[in-house]
Design an enzyme around this catalytic site. Structure first.
Site, PDB file in Angstrom:
ATOM      1  N   ASP A   1       0.768  -1.315  -0.017  1.00 45.22           N
ATOM      2  CA  ASP A   1      -0.062   0.225   0.040  1.00 45.22           C
ATOM      3  C   ASP A   1       0.780   1.135   0.039  1.00 45.22           C
ATOM      4  OD1 ASP A   1      -2.098  -1.918   0.381  1.00 45.22           O
ATOM      5  OD2 ASP A   1      -2.875  -1.268   1.988  1.00 45.22           O
TER       6      ASP A   1
ATOM      7  N   LYS B   1      -6.614  -5.017  -2.901  1.00 41.51           N
ATOM      8  CA  LYS B   1      -7.219  -5.633  -1.864  1.00 41.51           C
ATOM      9  C   LYS B   1      -8.163  -4.769  -1.365  1.00 41.51           C
ATOM     10  CE  LYS B   1      -3.472  -4.177   1.354  1.00 41.51           C
ATOM     11  NZ  LYS B   1      -4.094  -3.580   2.288  1.00 41.51           N
TER      12      LYS B   1
ATOM     13  N   CYS C   1      -2.005  -2.346   7.807  1.00 45.35           N
ATOM     14  CA  CYS C   1      -1.929  -3.478   6.612  1.00 45.35           C
ATOM     15  C   CYS C   1      -0.626  -4.148   6.732  1.00 45.35           C
ATOM     16  CB  CYS C   1      -2.230  -2.651   5.318  1.00 45.35           C
ATOM     17  SG  CYS C   1      -3.829  -1.990   5.400  1.00 45.35           S
TER      18      CYS C   1
HETATM   19  C1  C5J Z   1      -2.991   0.579   5.584  1.00 44.78           C
HETATM   20  C2  C5J Z   1      -4.703   1.861   6.423  1.00 44.78           C
HETATM   21  N1  C5J Z   1      -2.347   0.327   4.151  1.00 44.78           N
HETATM   22  N2  C5J Z   1      -3.927   2.194   7.750  1.00 44.78           N
HETATM   23  N3  C5J Z   1      -4.211   1.317   5.391  1.00 44.78           N
HETATM   24  O1  C5J Z   1      -2.355   0.284   6.532  1.00 44.78           O
HETATM   25  O2  C5J Z   1      -5.876   2.087   6.712  1.00 44.78           O
END
Ligand code: C5J
Length: 225
Positions: free
Chosen positions: A27, A132, A165
């Site tokens: 991400d 995802k 994540c």
């Molecule tokens: C991730 C989030 N990528 N913090 N998303 O950690 O909402």
């Protein structure tokens, strides 16, 4: 026989066979990392995440040079929001939530500018990108199938955010039988205390979810002098 690469790590050395170990970058999306994005709009200090860009670039360059496998993920949803759980849509009681117009297009919607991966770490056409809908990269995706088809047994997991994540993905991977190494400087949290605890949780109790090291040690192991 393919010799194993040995990386100094905690709670103990992480040994991996290069052909069976993928770099999984979680991400690294514009909305989470870029000034003016959704993360910053929510009041987060994006510099806490941006410090991970350079070490990730170094690791990605070395990984590609060694001909090893790279997989990227992006958190996001279909434009019609059919894969967005109503609970996730309303969580936080924010004025602007997933699917609404944000500073870089609709928030966490596939195809929007903010949803895309930052240019510094942009995937090559040959590198799978896993879209995802959840925090973990295995939930409602074909990641496990891709890893199985490619004979991957171990993962180097980087990206953001450490306690959300990255941690969720490491736990999902661990339950599916993968060994995970997390380089601390390549993962980031908006909250320094969560960064610290998120890493401690992974390596505690003899590496209950995996191993923690840093990019310098991993790079040194990849190309020893
Ligand atoms: C991730 C989030 N990528 N913090 N998303 O950690 O909402």
């Amino acid at each position: 026989m393919n010799p194993k690469i040995r990386v100094a790590a905690e709670p103990y050395e992480f040994a991996f066979e290069p052909a069976k170990c993928a770099l999984l970058i979680i991400d690294m999306q514009r909305d989470f990392l870029e000034p003016g994005g959704f993360g910053e709009m929510l009041g987060n200090n994006v510099s806490q995440l941006r410090r991970t860009i350079e070490p990730n670039q170094r690791l990605l360059t070395a990984w590609r040079k060694a001909g090893l496998q790279v997989i990227h993920t992006r958190e996001g949803h279909r434009p019609d929001l059919t894969d967005l759980p109503p609970a996730k849509k309303i969580r936080g009681r924010g004025k602007t939530t997933i699917g609404d117009i944000g500073p870089m297009g609709r928030i966490l919607i596939r195809g929007e500018d903010g949803h895309d991966i930052i240019p510094e770490l942009y995937p090559l056409p040959s590198e799978p990108v896993i879209d995802k809908p959840g925090k973990g990269a295995f939930f409602a995706t074909d990641l496990h199938a891709i890893l199985q088809h490619r004979g991957i047994q171990q993962l180097v997991v980087t990206g953001v955010t450490t306690e959300v994540c990255v941690n969720t993905t490491v736990r999902e991977a661990n339950d599916r039988g993968y060994d995970c190494l997390v380089p601390a400087d390549c993962v980031g949290s908006y909250f320094p205390e969560f960064q610290d605890m998120g890493l401690k949780m992974i390596k505690a109790q003899g590496g209950i979810f995996g191993w923690v090291s840093d990019s310098g040690k991993l790079l040194a192991a990849l190309s020893p002098r």
